[in-house]
Design an enzyme around this catalytic site. Structure first.
Site, short mmCIF file in Angstrom:
data_model
loop_
_atom_site.label_atom_id
_atom_site.label_comp_id
_atom_site.label_asym_id
_atom_site.label_seq_id
_atom_site.Cartn_x
_atom_site.Cartn_y
_atom_site.Cartn_z
N GLY A 56 4.18 7.31 -0.75
CA GLY A 56 5.52 6.79 -0.98
C GLY A 56 6.55 7.15 0.08
O GLY A 56 7.74 6.91 -0.10
N MET A 57 6.09 7.72 1.19
CA MET A 57 7.06 8.12 2.22
C MET A 57 7.88 6.92 2.72
O MET A 57 9.10 6.99 2.82
CB MET A 57 6.34 8.76 3.42
CG MET A 57 5.60 10.03 3.09
SD MET A 57 6.67 11.31 2.46
CE MET A 57 7.40 11.92 3.96
N LYS A 58 7.16 5.84 3.02
CA LYS A 58 7.90 4.68 3.55
C LYS A 58 8.66 3.97 2.43
O LYS A 58 9.72 3.42 2.67
CB LYS A 58 6.93 3.72 4.26
CG LYS A 58 6.27 4.36 5.47
CD LYS A 58 5.46 3.39 6.28
CE LYS A 58 4.59 4.13 7.29
NZ LYS A 58 3.43 4.82 6.72
N GLU B 118 0.04 0.31 -5.61
CA GLU B 118 -1.00 1.26 -5.18
C GLU B 118 -2.22 1.08 -6.08
O GLU B 118 -2.12 1.06 -7.30
CB GLU B 118 -0.46 2.70 -5.27
CG GLU B 118 -1.48 3.78 -5.03
CD GLU B 118 -2.23 3.68 -3.70
OE1 GLU B 118 -1.59 3.49 -2.65
OE2 GLU B 118 -3.48 3.78 -3.72
N CYS C 253 -1.76 3.99 11.23
CA CYS C 253 -1.68 5.23 12.01
C CYS C 253 -2.97 5.34 12.81
O CYS C 253 -3.61 6.38 12.84
CB CYS C 253 -1.42 6.44 11.13
SG CYS C 253 -2.55 6.62 9.76
N CYS D 154 0.89 -1.18 0.00
CA CYS D 154 0.00 0.00 0.00
C CYS D 154 0.91 1.21 0.00
O CYS D 154 1.16 1.81 1.05
CB CYS D 154 -0.87 0.00 1.25
SG CYS D 154 -1.89 -1.46 1.40
N ALA D 155 1.41 1.58 -1.16
CA ALA D 155 2.63 2.39 -1.18
C ALA D 155 2.44 3.91 -1.21
O ALA D 155 3.28 4.64 -0.71
CB ALA D 155 3.49 1.96 -2.35
N ALA D 156 1.36 4.40 -1.82
CA ALA D 156 1.24 5.86 -2.02
C ALA D 156 0.95 6.58 -0.70
O ALA D 156 0.28 6.01 0.16
CB ALA D 156 0.13 6.15 -3.02
C1 SAM Z 1 -1.94 4.47 4.76
S1 SAM Z 1 -1.82 4.75 3.06
C2 SAM Z 1 -0.16 4.25 2.74
C3 SAM Z 1 0.89 5.28 3.09
C4 SAM Z 1 2.25 4.92 2.53
N1 SAM Z 1 2.70 3.60 2.95
C5 SAM Z 1 3.31 5.94 2.91
O1 SAM Z 1 4.07 5.72 3.85
O2 SAM Z 1 3.38 6.98 2.24
C6 SAM Z 1 -2.70 3.41 2.38
C7 SAM Z 1 -2.67 3.35 0.87
O3 SAM Z 1 -3.11 2.04 0.48
C8 SAM Z 1 -3.87 2.15 -0.71
N2 SAM Z 1 -4.67 0.93 -0.81
C9 SAM Z 1 -5.79 0.61 -0.14
N3 SAM Z 1 -6.22 -0.62 -0.50
C10 SAM Z 1 -5.35 -1.10 -1.40
C11 SAM Z 1 -5.25 -2.30 -2.15
N4 SAM Z 1 -6.15 -3.28 -2.01
N5 SAM Z 1 -4.23 -2.46 -2.99
C12 SAM Z 1 -3.29 -1.48 -3.14
N6 SAM Z 1 -3.34 -0.31 -2.48
C13 SAM Z 1 -4.34 -0.12 -1.62
C14 SAM Z 1 -4.65 3.43 -0.48
O4 SAM Z 1 -5.11 3.95 -1.72
C15 SAM Z 1 -3.61 4.33 0.18
O5 SAM Z 1 -2.89 5.05 -0.78
#
Ligand code: SAM
Length: 395
Positions: free
Chosen positions: A200-202, A220, A318, A196-198
């Site tokens: 992208g900070m981590k 993502e 979080c 769940c990358a966007a």
């Molecule tokens: C908490 S955010 C992730 C923050 C990210 N790891 C960072 O550190 O920047 C969760 C992300 O997971 C994505 N997401 C949710 N369900 C998903 C799925 N089934 N497959 C891929 N991405 C998903 C969301 O759109 C969102 O961008």
């Protein structure tokens, strides 16, 4: 009324007291047309802001009817907010793809920042004390992460506008979220899946930990956020990202072979985030939490099940709600006995205070929380899974 951002900020700083006062007056129950978000804004402005409301609209008159009660219920919170309340420091992480630590220290010296050395026993509590006592022209290097710098909260704006931040040489990343990549700790050259990358900070930090060597599959689902992820990781100098716009539940070892490390950082309630500009009336909505937890269990179980070469999986949210944290971990462990939890506190050389709820037997004490009121950081939960060796499988 003042700028909405300013009022929201004041609401967020005093959220607990304001919500509590609204509940105690029963203003919403007794005046059903009054919208709860508007009520929060008006009470904030009346008690913490300009201390008056203009106009004669129905919501304004309703809130003014309760003026005395709010003054009484919120007087302590008003005093506290006037005192020098310790707010969250400004965390600045060095993106070592683009900038070395030596160069950062040189830049800070040229900008006349004073490096605060910690003259103490090296305990976590002493470190927290040093953070509380930071002067406005000082900075500290974090005690767990060498690439994380800590500045006084009054420097938030300075760093938000700094050219190095704009160039992605420095990342404004809170302490708790920084611990995630550190605990996953993939070696340079490894194969990593960030499910769940966007934005992208981590992903960027994992790339730093791997010294920009190896492969990170960054998945993502959301198209707009996927675009942001690509932009962020490219401008942050990541050379090892294979980004994938897909539902992570459809990704397996055929698409991403030899994955050894996985980060599962799914969508969550965000209840740990301190600066959340949200006026949602019922934060702990049980139906929403059940839906979120269902998806979180699916994502984490998929990570534990679908990649035969996986060694280590980190689950993070979080959120401060056990339904999204300990309960998800407990369920996934029972579904996937080939994994065990590693002790996050031990991984931080025991220099940590907040772990999970120990009533979740064999789960709570292994997990880690950053708690806003104690760790000077956003609320983050982390659990660290490791695949059992064959000889351990009957444990
Ligand atoms: C908490 S955010 C992730 C923050 C990210 N790891 C960072 O550190 O920047 C969760 C992300 O997971 C994505 N997401 C949710 N369900 C998903 C799925 N089934 N497959 C891929 N991405 C998903 C969301 O759109 C969102 O961008």
């Amino acid at each position: 009324m003042r700028g909405m951002q300013a009022v929201l900020k004041q609401y967020i700083d005093n959220r607990g007291a304001i919500d509590n006062a609204i509940a105690r007056t029963k203003i919403l129950e007794d005046n059903p047309p009054l919208c709860s978000a508007l009520c929060r804004i008006l009470v904030t402005e009346l008690i913490f802001g300009r201390k008056k409301l203009t106009g004669e609209s129905k919501p304004v008159l309703t809130v003014l009817n309760y003026h005395e009660q709010f003054l009484e219920l919120l007087s302590k919170a008003v005093c506290d907010s006037k005192e020098t309340k310790v707010s969250k420091p400004r965390y600045v992480r060095v993106n070592t793809n683009l900038l070395s630590l030596a160069d950062v220290f040189q830049m800070l010296e040229a900008e006349k920042w004073r490096k605060k050395e910690m003259v103490h026993s090296g305990s976590y509590n002493d470190f927290l004390d040093s953070v509380t006592k930071l002067e406005e022209d000082e900075y500290l290097v974090d005690m767990h992460l060498d690439d994380l710098l800590i500045f006084h909260s009054k420097q938030r704006h300075y760093w938000a506008c700094h050219p190095y931040v704009k160039e992605k040489k420095l990342m404004l990343q809170d302490k708790g979220t920084c611990l995630v990549a550190d605990l996953l700790h993939p070696l340079p050259g490894a194969f990593v899946l960030d499910m769940c990358a966007a934005p992208g900070m981590k992903t960027i930090q994992i790339c730093n930990v791997m010294q920009n060597k190896g492969t990170i599959y960054a998945v993502e689902q959301n198209a707009e956020r996927y675009f942001l992820l690509r932009k962020m990781t490219e401008s942050a100098g990541c050379e090892i990202i294979k980004s994938i716009n897909a539902d992570a539940l459809t990704i397996d070892s055929n698409r991403c072979p030899t994955v050894e490390y996985i980060l599962v950082d799914p969508s969550c309630s965000g209840s740990g985030m301190q600066n959340r500009m949200s006026l949602e009336p019922d934060e702990k909505d049980p139906d929403r939490l059940r839906r979120l937890a269902g998806l979180q269990i699916k994502m984490l179980s998929h990570a534990l099940n679908s990649f035969p070469n996986v060694k280590r999986v980190v689950y993070s949210t979080c959120s401060l709600f056990e339904e999204e944290n300990e309960q998800v971990v407990q369920r996934c462990l029972s579904l996937n006995p080939q994994f065990k939890l590693l002790n996050c506190k031990k991984a931080l050389r025991n220099k940590w205070n907040n772990v999970g709820n120990v009533n979740y037997k064999n789960v709570g004490k292994y997990c880690l929380y950053t708690r806003p009121d104690q760790d000077h950081a956003d609320g983050i939960f982390i659990a660290l899974f490791e695949k059992r060796r064959r000889s351990e499988e009957s444990d």
